[in-house]
Design a protein around this motif. Structure first.
Motif, short mmCIF file in Angstrom:
data_model
loop_
_atom_site.label_atom_id
_atom_site.label_comp_id
_atom_site.label_asym_id
_atom_site.label_seq_id
_atom_site.Cartn_x
_atom_site.Cartn_y
_atom_site.Cartn_z
N LEU A 132 0.83 -1.20 0.00
CA LEU A 132 0.00 0.00 0.00
C LEU A 132 0.86 1.25 0.00
N LEU A 133 2.01 1.20 0.68
CA LEU A 133 2.91 2.35 0.71
C LEU A 133 3.37 2.71 -0.70
N LEU A 134 3.65 1.71 -1.52
CA LEU A 134 4.08 1.98 -2.89
C LEU A 134 2.98 2.68 -3.68
N VAL A 135 1.74 2.31 -3.44
CA VAL A 135 0.62 2.97 -4.12
C VAL A 135 0.54 4.44 -3.71
N VAL A 136 0.73 4.71 -2.43
CA VAL A 136 0.72 6.09 -1.94
C VAL A 136 1.86 6.88 -2.57
N VAL A 137 3.05 6.27 -2.62
CA VAL A 137 4.21 6.94 -3.24
C VAL A 137 3.93 7.22 -4.70
N ALA A 138 3.31 6.26 -5.40
CA ALA A 138 2.98 6.46 -6.81
C ALA A 138 2.01 7.63 -6.99
N LEU A 161 2.29 3.79 -18.64
CA LEU A 161 1.55 2.73 -17.96
C LEU A 161 1.70 1.39 -18.68
N GLN A 162 1.74 1.41 -20.00
CA GLN A 162 1.93 0.16 -20.73
C GLN A 162 3.28 -0.45 -20.41
N GLY A 163 4.33 0.38 -20.33
CA GLY A 163 5.65 -0.12 -20.00
C GLY A 163 5.71 -0.67 -18.58
N LEU A 164 5.08 0.04 -17.64
CA LEU A 164 5.06 -0.44 -16.26
C LEU A 164 4.27 -1.74 -16.13
N ALA A 165 3.18 -1.84 -16.89
CA ALA A 165 2.39 -3.08 -16.84
C ALA A 165 3.21 -4.27 -17.33
N LEU A 166 4.03 -4.07 -18.37
CA LEU A 166 4.88 -5.15 -18.86
C LEU A 166 5.93 -5.56 -17.84
N LEU A 167 6.34 -4.62 -16.98
CA LEU A 167 7.31 -4.92 -15.93
C LEU A 167 6.67 -5.61 -14.73
N GLY A 168 5.36 -5.71 -14.73
CA GLY A 168 4.68 -6.39 -13.64
C GLY A 168 4.26 -5.50 -12.50
N VAL A 169 4.18 -4.19 -12.74
CA VAL A 169 3.73 -3.28 -11.70
C VAL A 169 2.28 -3.59 -11.34
N SER A 170 1.93 -3.46 -10.09
CA SER A 170 0.60 -3.83 -9.60
C SER A 170 -0.49 -2.93 -10.17
N SER A 171 -1.72 -3.44 -10.16
CA SER A 171 -2.87 -2.64 -10.62
C SER A 171 -3.07 -1.41 -9.77
N GLY A 172 -2.74 -1.49 -8.49
CA GLY A 172 -2.88 -0.33 -7.61
C GLY A 172 -2.00 0.82 -8.04
N VAL A 173 -0.74 0.52 -8.35
CA VAL A 173 0.17 1.57 -8.82
C VAL A 173 -0.30 2.12 -10.16
N LEU A 174 -0.71 1.24 -11.07
CA LEU A 174 -1.18 1.70 -12.38
C LEU A 174 -2.42 2.58 -12.23
N GLY A 175 -3.34 2.21 -11.34
CA GLY A 175 -4.54 3.02 -11.14
C GLY A 175 -4.23 4.38 -10.56
N ALA A 176 -3.28 4.43 -9.64
CA ALA A 176 -2.89 5.72 -9.05
C ALA A 176 -2.27 6.63 -10.11
N LEU A 177 -1.38 6.08 -10.93
CA LEU A 177 -0.72 6.89 -11.96
C LEU A 177 -1.67 7.25 -13.09
N LEU A 178 -2.66 6.41 -13.36
CA LEU A 178 -3.64 6.69 -14.40
C LEU A 178 -4.38 8.00 -14.13
#
Length: 357
Positions: free
Chosen positions: A272-278, A296-313
């Motif tokens: 959860l801390l990583l999501v807050v940082v994102a 976001l596409q590049g991060l998704a390919l690296l396996g970044v969590s949906s939480g981080v992707l949603g925050a950055l979106l």
């Protein structure tokens, strides 16, 4: 005998006012057609045909990787890439802002955008933002001009946030090249942020007695058409001298430090801390319109969590540190930072929604 205001307004003044408004509309339509509407139409057709987004990750330009120390190379390569993409929209924003200051009566925009309720004003500002489809920094001069012209906090903040978050072109791009969950999350959270969030920030600003604009725009005198060009020139010069240099400096700073910022979003961690940082990092970053898609596409390919992707979106396009600097004089720092915090919270909501979907 009571005489109406219209009956005592000189016909020449009414014609000058109408001409000024028409000039402003013409500049806006022509500029946006050139800088936004036609290019985005071509991109949409290309994306529909290829199912692929042609853009690259601007945060990695110049070979900068997560953990790289700040450098002049990192700053200048990011600066060149970013400005090379956004300069047409920034030029249109400056010209449109100068036209509003020089040609549009100061009472007109508040009449059009200020409503009886903060939610109504925010909805109006959000609706007005959708045709311009600018990134947060390019929309900042226009948003600042709206506020200086007497448009209330709710409508001005909603216009600023609505440009990137409710950009119909980006929603189409997401629908064509990204998972449907990204589009739904962006649309739902975007509406909540632009309407509800802007109204909430305006309410807090009013309760805190936020400062009025420190650089008010002079009232336009449409009876003197000979001074229209001079007013326009002064307004454009003021925008270029005050807003553009600080904006470009902040872009250099973000570009130089992006290696350190990127290391905070480590796909090896899922907490959860990583999501807050994102959410925090995304709020500070500056990207061009639709620049979040390849990131976001590049991060998704690296396996970044949906939480981080949603925050950055949500947070990557919504606001940025350079954009906040540009609007702070007009919005007041309480409103500006309140907007940033609200966007960070919305990023967490985006993370939760995308994870659930």
């Amino acid at each position: 005998m009571v005489t109406s205001r219209d009956s005592i307004t000189p016909p020449d003044s009414r014609w000058a006012t109408a001409a000024g408004v028409l000039v402003t509309v013409a500049v806006g339509v022509a500029g946006l057609t050139w800088a936004k509407w036609v290019p985005y139409l071509h991109k949409a057709f290309d994306a529909a045909r290829t199912q692929h987004w042609p853009g690259s990750d601007i945060l990695a330009v110049g070979g900068v990787r997560a953990g790289d120390a700040p450098s002049w190379h990192a700053a200048t390569t990011f600066f060149d890439s970013y400005v090379g993409v956004i300069w047409p929209a920034l030029l249109v924003a400056l010209l449109l802002s100068a036209c509003v200051q020089a040609f549009v009566p100061r009472s007109l925009l508040p009449k059009l955008m200020n409503r009886d309720t903060l939610v109504g004003s925010a909805a109006t500002g959000g609706a007005a933002s959708m045709p311009s489809m600018m990134c947060t920094c390019c929309s900042a001069p226009v948003a600042a001009t709206l506020r200086n012209s007497g448009v209330n906090h709710a409508a001005a903040v909603a216009y600023w946030l609505g440009n990137p978050l409710l950009n119909p072109a980006v929603l189409v791009f997401l629908a064509l090249v990204a998972p449907w969950q990204w589009t739904v999350t962006r649309a739902v959270i975007g509406v909540i942020v632009v309407v509800g969030g802007a109204a909430l920030v305006a309410r807090i600003a009013r309760d805190c007695e936020d400062a009025a604009p420190s650089v008010p725009v002079p009232l336009t005198d449409q009876r003197d058409p000979g001074s229209a060009a001079l007013r326009f020139g002064k307004a454009l010069l003021r925008l270029c001298v005050v807003l553009v240099p600080e904006y470009l400096v902040m872009v250099l700073v973000i570009g130089a430090a992006r290696g350190w910022l990127l290391v905070l979003i480590d796909p090896a961690h899922r907490s959860l801390l990583l999501v807050v940082v994102a959410a925090v990092v995304g709020t500070l970053m500056v990207i061009p319109t639709a620049g979040e898609i390849p990131i976001l596409q590049g991060l998704a390919l690296l396996g970044v969590s949906s939480g981080v992707l949603g925050a950055l979106l949500i947070t990557l396009p919504a606001v940025s540190l350079p954009g906040m600097v540009m609007v702070a004089r007009s919005f007041g720092w309480k409103t500006t930072w309140g907007t940033a915090v609200m966007v960070m919270v919305a990023g967490l909501a985006g993370a939760a929604m995308l994870s659930l979907l």
